[in-house]
Design a protein around this motif. Structure first.
Motif, short mmCIF file in Angstrom:
data_model
loop_
_atom_site.label_atom_id
_atom_site.label_comp_id
_atom_site.label_asym_id
_atom_site.label_seq_id
_atom_site.Cartn_x
_atom_site.Cartn_y
_atom_site.Cartn_z
N THR A 1 0.83 -1.22 0.05
CA THR A 1 0.00 0.05 -0.03
C THR A 1 0.86 1.30 -0.08
O THR A 1 2.23 1.26 0.45
CB THR A 1 -0.85 0.00 1.26
N HIS A 2 0.27 2.33 -0.15
CA HIS A 2 1.25 3.66 -0.20
C HIS A 2 1.85 3.99 1.18
O HIS A 2 2.87 4.32 1.17
CB HIS A 2 0.17 4.76 -0.60
N TRP A 3 1.05 3.76 2.25
CA TRP A 3 1.61 3.71 3.60
C TRP A 3 2.75 2.78 3.76
O TRP A 3 3.77 3.23 4.44
CB TRP A 3 0.65 3.67 4.91
N GLU A 4 2.65 1.52 3.43
CA GLU A 4 3.57 0.52 3.41
C GLU A 4 4.90 0.94 2.73
O GLU A 4 6.11 0.76 3.29
CB GLU A 4 3.11 -0.86 3.04
N LEU A 5 4.73 1.35 1.54
CA LEU A 5 5.87 1.88 0.62
C LEU A 5 6.40 2.88 1.36
O LEU A 5 7.82 2.94 1.23
CB LEU A 5 5.28 2.20 -0.76
N LEU A 6 5.81 3.94 1.85
CA LEU A 6 6.52 5.04 2.58
C LEU A 6 7.31 4.53 3.64
O LEU A 6 8.51 4.74 3.95
CB LEU A 6 5.42 6.10 2.96
N THR A 7 6.93 3.56 4.55
CA THR A 7 7.36 3.05 5.69
C THR A 7 8.73 2.30 5.18
O THR A 7 10.04 2.34 5.82
CB THR A 7 6.66 2.21 6.44
N ALA A 8 8.63 1.54 4.02
CA ALA A 8 9.64 0.48 3.47
C ALA A 8 11.01 1.50 2.90
O ALA A 8 12.14 1.05 3.27
CB ALA A 8 9.14 -0.33 2.65
N TYR A 9 10.61 2.54 2.32
CA TYR A 9 11.54 3.14 1.51
C TYR A 9 11.84 4.44 1.74
O TYR A 9 12.87 5.13 1.17
CB TYR A 9 11.00 3.19 -0.07
N ARG A 10 11.33 5.11 2.81
CA ARG A 10 11.39 6.70 3.18
C ARG A 10 12.87 6.64 3.59
O ARG A 10 13.86 7.54 3.22
CB ARG A 10 10.73 6.89 4.29
N ASP A 11 13.64 5.68 4.31
CA ASP A 11 14.91 5.98 4.77
C ASP A 11 16.03 5.49 3.78
O ASP A 11 17.11 5.81 3.83
CB ASP A 11 15.09 5.03 6.16
N ALA A 12 15.53 4.90 2.69
CA ALA A 12 16.27 4.78 1.56
C ALA A 12 16.59 5.92 0.59
O ALA A 12 17.45 6.09 -0.25
CB ALA A 12 15.93 3.49 1.00
N LEU A 13 15.78 7.08 0.80
CA LEU A 13 16.06 8.16 0.03
C LEU A 13 16.79 9.17 1.08
O LEU A 13 16.89 9.07 2.18
CB LEU A 13 14.57 8.88 -0.22
N ASP A 14 17.24 10.25 0.04
CA ASP A 14 17.81 11.34 0.88
C ASP A 14 16.67 12.13 1.80
O ASP A 14 15.47 11.87 1.49
CB ASP A 14 18.47 12.24 0.08
N GLU B 1 6.59 11.43 1.85
CA GLU B 1 5.54 11.31 3.14
C GLU B 1 4.43 12.41 2.79
O GLU B 1 3.14 12.36 2.89
CB GLU B 1 6.45 11.73 4.27
N ARG B 2 4.91 13.56 2.19
CA ARG B 2 3.76 14.57 2.11
C ARG B 2 2.94 14.32 0.87
O ARG B 2 1.72 14.39 0.76
CB ARG B 2 4.31 16.14 1.57
N LEU B 3 3.61 13.69 -0.31
CA LEU B 3 2.85 13.15 -1.47
C LEU B 3 1.98 12.24 -1.10
O LEU B 3 0.66 11.92 -1.55
CB LEU B 3 3.81 12.75 -2.53
N THR B 4 2.32 11.20 -0.44
CA THR B 4 1.63 10.24 0.17
C THR B 4 0.16 10.52 1.04
O THR B 4 -0.92 10.12 0.71
CB THR B 4 2.25 9.04 0.93
N ALA B 5 0.38 11.54 1.71
CA ALA B 5 -0.78 12.05 2.36
C ALA B 5 -1.76 12.73 1.53
O ALA B 5 -3.09 12.47 1.62
CB ALA B 5 -0.39 13.01 3.62
N ALA B 6 -1.27 13.38 0.56
CA ALA B 6 -2.09 14.08 -0.58
C ALA B 6 -2.98 12.82 -1.41
O ALA B 6 -4.09 12.99 -1.61
CB ALA B 6 -1.34 14.98 -1.44
#
Length: 740
Positions: free
Chosen positions: A672-685, A693-698
């Motif tokens: 899901t979009h929230w799961e993707l954010l949790t899994a890959y946020r730390d892999a990005l700068d 994160e802001r895009l996922t909320a929108a």
């Protein structure tokens, strides 16, 4: 007899449709090895909880799996959802705090695995409801969770050291107990510091929102107080407090008249403590010294960047491991006075003419009465435009080089070097000279395509030689009418859709892209393109004779042509099947002319073996290939904002970001979009992670709320998607206009 054009073309149309119908299912067949070498989620990423799957629309990449709550539609239901999320957040924080109080760690797992998703969803829902007091709380939720985890780790380490200390005391190991007591002293200070910050976060949440985190705050204060009391008891039992004194030989200090800071360290009975480490610190200066045999020490403080006026000088005794003495501090004050130094520029400054993109290289020095001054920040200002700051080195010198920006005026603008900070121990008047700057004509390359009767797509790049011109304001004109404005991005590129009303679809239209700067060193430039007619959308076969000829096949019966096309179809299917099988077995995939090894055999095509790390390097496609899909979807999102509304644009913008992440990491399509954010946020700068994160909320609001997203929300979503994809997107880039 020659057949009419419409009768000659229909067999080809039939064959085309048959190929489309037949090849589509064949390529999509579930081959047992088709996903064998799909890149997995990086090992460093957290494993996320899998929710129940919902259909994925692969044709648009605009829908992803989501466990939709019935509370997600309507204002009242959003309030209910916010309260449900608040309970989950409360439970996670309180359970973790209770676990710390009880000495267990397992109860903090929810904060590590679920909290980021809960906090992001809570922020989105709080923003959509009328209870805006929660908006401020949502900004500190993730910070609070991070501090909670840090606090938990600090308390855990403290308790482990405390247990070891007590074991050493029971075994009468005095030396070991004293070493552990010193460690407990340091760890206890850290627990108190983290606990104070965490308690402040809880107070902020309680004061501004509806989250009931009072129990977590009370537990944190109790644990922190207990650690503080225990640490003080151990210090009293294990250490003797020495006596430390410090003083200055003058009440004032300056760069030309430094002050001597001296003191002594003695035991309670007056015995000098020799060879002990003392650290003396003042504004922007730190000195480490050792006490002499008589317990005395002295350092010289020569201020350079300290603010003028009273400055506190702090001396700290730092006991070594196993010492019977505890750390102690002494303080005194001096008043810092300012002196005037001299800035000088190198002889080559302004010696040769510069053009856009040329390096502006500046060297110089800072001295006071001939004495070099080190560590002072200085900056270069050219025609009122500041460059990055640098610091003087040990010899008082500095060097700085940056490309000439377009905003610097041509002619002979002033170049000045100045000390960055005012009212400091060392100041200096700016040193300046003039620099000859020539006018440069940029190259403007533009592409155009007619997307519809009233829409033209324009893209291009502005450069000077190999140097891109970034931030250039370009006007899109039709005759004397300005249709839109757009700014060039980091690579000098730009792209936008513009509306061209009142132009018949079967007529071309002349469009001009113009760069007309109000000043600076770049000359104006413009390109006018004759954009062709709009594409037809009324069927495969035109209504007029196009003059198209099949040559000798014109006289054949249309039925025979259709049968022949079917034969070709069978051959194509057989060949494509073999090619597909070879593609899977060989583990090769080609994208836009780039071939990547997906895995399987450990040998390259030339037969040489490659290691796993080498294959990982080979497998990574060029940046241009990885971002193509995301860029195209982002372009579509820009079009949808103008043509289909805000929600459609937000959804497509999220799809663009998701496609870009898939190209980079090979993400699991079932997330899901929230799961993707949790899994890959730390892999990005950090910037990209916050944008995702802001895009996922929108996207959550656009896809699952009955309320239509605002144009501002969609514009912001496109901007955040551009950060994730790596494409500059702004309101002006979509043809909405813009100001200087």
């Amino acid at each position: 007899m020659s057949l009419p054009a419409d009768r000659r073309l229909w067999p080809l149309a039939v064959a085309f449709l048959l190929i489309t119908v037949a090849v589509g299912p064949a390529v999509a067949a579930d081959h047992p090895d088709a996903n064998r070498d799909r890149p997995a989620v990086p090992a460093s990423q957290p494993v996320v909880h899998q929710q129940q799957a919902t259909p994925v629309n692969n044709s648009t990449d605009s829908t992803v799996r989501h466990e939709r709550s019935d509370s997600a539609a309507g204002e009242g239901n959003l309030t209910a959802l916010r309260r449900w999320l608040a309970v989950r957040i409360d439970d996670a924080l309180v359970a973790c705090a209770e676990g710390v109080d009880a000495g267990t760690n397992e109860t903090c797992e929810a904060i590590e695995s679920e909290f980021p998703s809960l906090a992001s969803r809570y922020a989105a829902v709080a923003e959509a409801t009328e209870e805006t007091g929660d908006d401020n709380v949502s900004r500190v939720l993730n910070r609070t969770a991070e501090r909670q985890l840090a606090y938990v780790r600090a308390v855990r380490e403290y308790r482990e050291t405390l247990a070891a200390y007590r074991e050493a005391r029971r075994g009468n190991d005095v030396q070991r107990a004293r070493e552990l007591a010193q460690e407990l002293s340091r760890q206890g200070e850290r627990v108190v510091t983290l606990g104070s910050r965490l308690s402040a976060d809880y107070e902020t949440i309680l004061a501004n929102g509806t989250l009931d985190v009072a129990p977590a705050g009370e537990i944190t204060e109790e644990v922190t107080a207990n650690v503080s009391e225990t640490t003080e008891e151990i210090r009293t039992a294990e250490f003797d407090p020495p006596t430390l004194t410090v003083s200055a030989n003058s009440s004032t200090a300056s760069f030309v008249d430094p002050v001597a800071i001296s003191g002594e360290l003695r035991a309670d009975d007056g015995t000098p403590l020799a060879n002990r480490t003392v650290v003396v610190s003042a504004a922007n200066a730190t000195f480490e010294t050792q006490t002499d045999p008589d317990g005395t020490f002295e350092v010289v403080y020569r201020p350079t960047t300290a603010p003028t006026g009273p400055v506190e000088v702090v001396a700290r005794y730092v006991p070594g491991n196993g010492s019977q003495y505890t750390a102690t501090v002494a303080r005194t004050n001096v008043s810092v006075e300012s002196v005037e130094g001299t800035l000088r520029l190198g002889a080559d400054a302004g010696a040769s003419a510069l053009g856009f993109g040329d390096d502006v290289s500046v060297v110089g020095s800072l001295r006071v009465d001939g004495r070099p001054v080190a560590g002072v920040p200085v900056t270069v200002v050219l025609d009122g435009i500041p460059f990055n700051a640098t610091r003087t080195n040990e010899s008082g010198g500095f060097a700085l080089s940056e490309p000439l920006p377009a905003a610097v005026a041509n002619g002979s603008p002033t170049l000045a070097v100045r000390v960055v900070r005012e009212n400091r121990a060392v100041t200096a008047a700016p040193a300046s000279t003039t620099v000859p700057v020539d006018t440069t004509t940029p190259a403007l390359a533009v592409r155009a395509a007619r997307l519809g009767a009233e829409t033209v797509r324009l893209s291009g790049r502005m450069t000077v030689g190999d140097t891109p011109v970034t931030g250039a304001r370009l006007e899109i004109r039709r005759g004397t009418e300005t249709l839109a404005t757009v700014r060039s991005g980091e690579a000098g590129s730009f792209a936008t859709n513009v509306s061209v009303p009142d132009v018949p679809a079967n007529e071309s239209v002349a469009v001009t892209v113009a760069y007309d700067p109000p000043g600076g060193n770049l000359a104006p430039a413009d390109v006018t393109l004759d954009v062709g007619t709009a594409p037809r959308s009324d069927g495969l076969v035109p209504d007029v004779d196009t003059g198209f000829s099949l040559g000798p096949l014109d006289d054949l019966d249309p039925t025979l042509l259709a049968l022949g096309a079917l034969v070709v179809l069978v051959v194509l299917l057989a060949v494509s099947g073999l090619a597909y099988e070879s593609w899977v077995e060989g583990g090769l995939r080609s994208v836009g002319g780039w071939t990547a090894t997906l895995g399987g055999d450990d040998a390259q095509r030339d037969g040489s073996a490659t290691s796993r790390s080498e294959r990982a390097r080979i497998d990574e496609p060029p940046e241009s290939v990885r971002s193509d899909a995301g860029d195209l979807l982002l372009d579509a999102a820009e079009m949808q904002l103008r043509e289909e509304g805000s929600d459609a644009a937000v959804v497509r913008a999220y799809a663009a970001a998701r496609r870009s992440l898939d190209a980079r990491f090979g993400i699991d399509p079932t997330l899901t979009h929230w799961e993707l954010l949790t899994a890959y946020r730390d892999a990005l700068d950090r910037e990209s992670g916050e944008a995702l994160e802001r895009l996922t909320a929108a996207y959550e609001r656009a896809a699952f709320s009955s309320a239509e997203s605002t144009t501002e929300t969609a514009d912001e979503a496109l901007k955040q998607a551009g950060v994730v994809v790596g494409t500059d997107v702004s309101a002006s880039a979509r043809g909405d206009g813009g100001d200087d």
